[in-house]
Enzyme design. Sequence first.
Site, PDB file in Angstrom:
ATOM      1  N   SER A   1       0.869  -1.181  -0.087  1.00  0.00           N
ATOM      2  CA  SER A   1       0.156   0.007  -0.097  1.00  0.00           C
ATOM      3  C   SER A   1       0.844   1.148  -0.020  1.00  0.00           C
ATOM      4  O   SER A   1       1.972   1.396   0.531  1.00  0.00           O
ATOM      5  CB  SER A   1      -0.941   0.016   1.360  1.00  0.00           C
ATOM      6  OG  SER A   1      -1.840   1.201   1.386  1.00  0.00           O
TER       7      SER A   1
ATOM      8  N   LYS B   1      -4.464  -6.638   3.066  1.00  0.00           N
ATOM      9  CA  LYS B   1      -4.608  -5.537   2.200  1.00  0.00           C
ATOM     10  C   LYS B   1      -5.973  -5.134   1.526  1.00  0.00           C
ATOM     11  O   LYS B   1      -6.659  -4.160   1.500  1.00  0.00           O
ATOM     12  CB  LYS B   1      -3.873  -5.842   0.998  1.00  0.00           C
ATOM     13  CG  LYS B   1      -3.696  -4.633  -0.144  1.00  0.00           C
ATOM     14  CD  LYS B   1      -3.119  -3.466   0.206  1.00  0.00           C
ATOM     15  CE  LYS B   1      -3.229  -2.117  -0.501  1.00  0.00           C
ATOM     16  NZ  LYS B   1      -3.576  -2.000  -1.705  1.00  0.00           N
TER      17      LYS B   1
ATOM     18  N   HIS C   1      -7.754  -3.430   4.432  1.00  0.00           N
ATOM     19  CA  HIS C   1      -7.005  -1.911   4.224  1.00  0.00           C
ATOM     20  C   HIS C   1      -7.917  -1.264   3.321  1.00  0.00           C
ATOM     21  O   HIS C   1      -8.305   0.110   3.743  1.00  0.00           O
ATOM     22  CB  HIS C   1      -5.576  -2.027   3.865  1.00  0.00           C
ATOM     23  CG  HIS C   1      -5.039  -0.886   3.465  1.00  0.00           C
ATOM     24  ND1 HIS C   1      -5.118  -0.343   2.253  1.00  0.00           N
ATOM     25  CD2 HIS C   1      -4.307   0.347   4.183  1.00  0.00           C
ATOM     26  CE1 HIS C   1      -4.733   0.992   2.195  1.00  0.00           C
ATOM     27  NE2 HIS C   1      -4.004   1.119   3.298  1.00  0.00           N
ATOM     28  N   ASN C   2      -8.319  -1.828   1.928  1.00  0.00           N
ATOM     29  CA  ASN C   2      -8.917  -1.016   1.187  1.00  0.00           C
ATOM     30  C   ASN C   2     -10.353  -0.776   1.545  1.00  0.00           C
ATOM     31  O   ASN C   2     -10.896   0.155   1.080  1.00  0.00           O
ATOM     32  CB  ASN C   2      -8.551  -1.477  -0.255  1.00  0.00           C
ATOM     33  CG  ASN C   2      -7.426  -1.305  -0.848  1.00  0.00           C
ATOM     34  OD1 ASN C   2      -6.278  -1.323  -0.047  1.00  0.00           O
ATOM     35  ND2 ASN C   2      -7.436  -1.409  -2.143  1.00  0.00           N
TER      36      ASN C   2
ATOM     37  N   GLU D   1     -10.046   2.081   3.468  1.00  0.00           N
ATOM     38  CA  GLU D   1      -9.494   3.171   2.616  1.00  0.00           C
ATOM     39  C   GLU D   1     -10.887   3.627   2.129  1.00  0.00           C
ATOM     40  O   GLU D   1     -11.053   4.898   1.824  1.00  0.00           O
ATOM     41  CB  GLU D   1      -8.634   2.657   1.576  1.00  0.00           C
ATOM     42  CG  GLU D   1      -8.380   3.703   0.515  1.00  0.00           C
ATOM     43  CD  GLU D   1      -7.544   2.925  -0.516  1.00  0.00           C
ATOM     44  OE1 GLU D   1      -6.350   2.432  -0.359  1.00  0.00           O
ATOM     45  OE2 GLU D   1      -7.758   2.856  -1.652  1.00  0.00           O
TER      46      GLU D   1
HETATM   47  C1  6PG Z   1      -3.084   1.468  -1.940  1.00  0.00           C
HETATM   48  C2  6PG Z   1      -4.201   1.521  -2.790  1.00  0.00           C
HETATM   49  C3  6PG Z   1      -4.136   1.150  -4.269  1.00  0.00           C
HETATM   50  C4  6PG Z   1      -5.323   1.625  -4.767  1.00  0.00           C
HETATM   51  C5  6PG Z   1      -6.219   0.392  -5.339  1.00  0.00           C
HETATM   52  C6  6PG Z   1      -7.637   0.487  -4.944  1.00  0.00           C
HETATM   53  O1  6PG Z   1      -3.242   1.014  -0.787  1.00  0.00           O
HETATM   54  O2  6PG Z   1      -2.026   1.968  -2.431  1.00  0.00           O
HETATM   55  O3  6PG Z   1      -5.452   0.804  -1.785  1.00  0.00           O
HETATM   56  O4  6PG Z   1      -4.025  -0.326  -3.995  1.00  0.00           O
HETATM   57  O5  6PG Z   1      -5.579   2.792  -4.649  1.00  0.00           O
HETATM   58  O6  6PG Z   1      -5.965   0.261  -6.737  1.00  0.00           O
HETATM   59  O7  6PG Z   1      -8.376   1.504  -5.731  1.00  0.00           O
HETATM   60  P1  6PG Z   1     -10.012   1.569  -6.329  1.00  0.00           P
HETATM   61  O8  6PG Z   1     -10.443   2.644  -5.673  1.00  0.00           O
HETATM   62  O9  6PG Z   1      -9.767   1.438  -7.610  1.00  0.00           O
HETATM   63  O10 6PG Z   1     -10.528   0.198  -6.030  1.00  0.00           O
END
Ligand code: 6PG
Length: 471
Positions: free
Chosen positions: A130, A184, A187-188, A191
């Site tokens: 990430s 991960k 994490h997303n 995010e």
């Molecule tokens: C990170 C991000 C990165 C990315 C993904 C998710 O941790 O660096 O999560 O992996 O931005 O592609 O983005 P989406 O919004 O396209 O699902």
Amino acid sequence: MTIRGRSGLPKHSDIGIIGFGAMGRNLALNLTEHGFRVAGYDHADISGLSEMSVLCRSLPELIESLATPRTLLMMIPSGPEVDRLIDDLLPFLEGGDLLADGGNSFFRDTERRAGRVGDAGVEWVDLGISGGWHGARHGPSISAGGSRSGCARVEAVLGAVSASVDGERCFARVGPSPGGHFVKMAHNGIEYAAMQIIAEAYLIMDRLCGLSISEIQAVFASWSGGEMGSYLIQITADILSKRDSETGKPITEVILGSARQTGTGRWAAVAALELGAPAPTLAEAVHARFLSEADRPQVSQAGGAGKPAGENAASQSENLARLKGAVLCSTLCAYIQGFSLLAKAGKKYGWDFDQGRIAGIWRGGCIVRSSLLGIISDSFRANPSLENLLLAPQLARQLESRESPWRHMAREIARFGIPAPAIMSALAYYSAFVSGSLGGEILQAQRDYFGSHGYQRVDRQGTFKTDWLNK
Ligand code: 6PG
């Protein structure tokens, strides 16, 4: 040193990277800068990358250039391409070689690939990397899944170039495969939620507080330090200070309001549903992206969204203070939901995640890094067997002390018709924990009434049924 040998390449590169998109290329630069010998291959022409130690024209050439046992890192987009690359690589690899996937692969695919690669005698490691291209270049946060020895081999290279906080590297083996990719994905999920909460705060500052873009920018800039500090808030302040080079307008006035996704946050929400881990704010953030892309213009014009049902009596500073509390608490709830997803998955799949360590590696390098993660990581350290972060005294105090401004803000959001699903769902989530019954007794009775499913009682163990039609 740049070595551009072709035949008879020295077999000494520490790592081979396949895929020179923004992530692969920047990671390679980072590694080279730290003295690692990196061999690189991409199906596109990368001959201009003079910073690389060894540039290869084919996969066999790449494999040839690596010190044995070999370490290879795939940095390509997730999906069937990863399977095709594995097909191409396996015939050239030998027992003891290691293949790592540093892309955002779906953990179920990773599970299958780890088995397949392992069956061929090749060590597998999945890496949740990430921090975007900037993190790859200057220090990412990395969660690794695989055997202890495999992860240690990868750590010897990638650990050395990962971010660090208080002298601790943001690289950790979080468990066996596919744990690195699962972490991960969680994490997303966080995010997506943290991004959505910020987007809602922007909308609220515009519609409720009537702030201009430069005033909104100043609020985010003021939040970007201290307890509210986060990478996402900081980049939002940067974004809001940017003007479109063509029109000279603030850049957010020319960017279309429909947000796409590659799906990692959606996978997290689906995994949470499958595991029965309540993560409504993570799911709302995914729905919000779908809604942003949906065809809504006529409906929104007819509905008069944003028109208050009555005046907002609070002063601007009161509104902003309430909003700050709402953003902080909602973001905290998003983390709590993400960590409870990890706890549930760890238990169900026997991955035994060390949540304190995961919080630790997310303190630096990654997209969700924030001051709150410092408190979260301290809470897990103080009590490694913490079942739910809501039980951590420091975090409970954060939420309790802001509950009232958060609720006031929710009332205004509803009154002004502002779509703020992440903030509202986080409040509903928190309310579920501080309220007694959630009305489940009615649900149980309804299920028994129409489906004879039985119900549990408050005063006795067992399952009971009622003859509902017999008055
Ligand atoms: C990170 C991000 C990165 C990315 C993904 C998710 O941790 O660096 O999560 O992996 O931005 O592609 O983005 P989406 O919004 O396209 O699902």
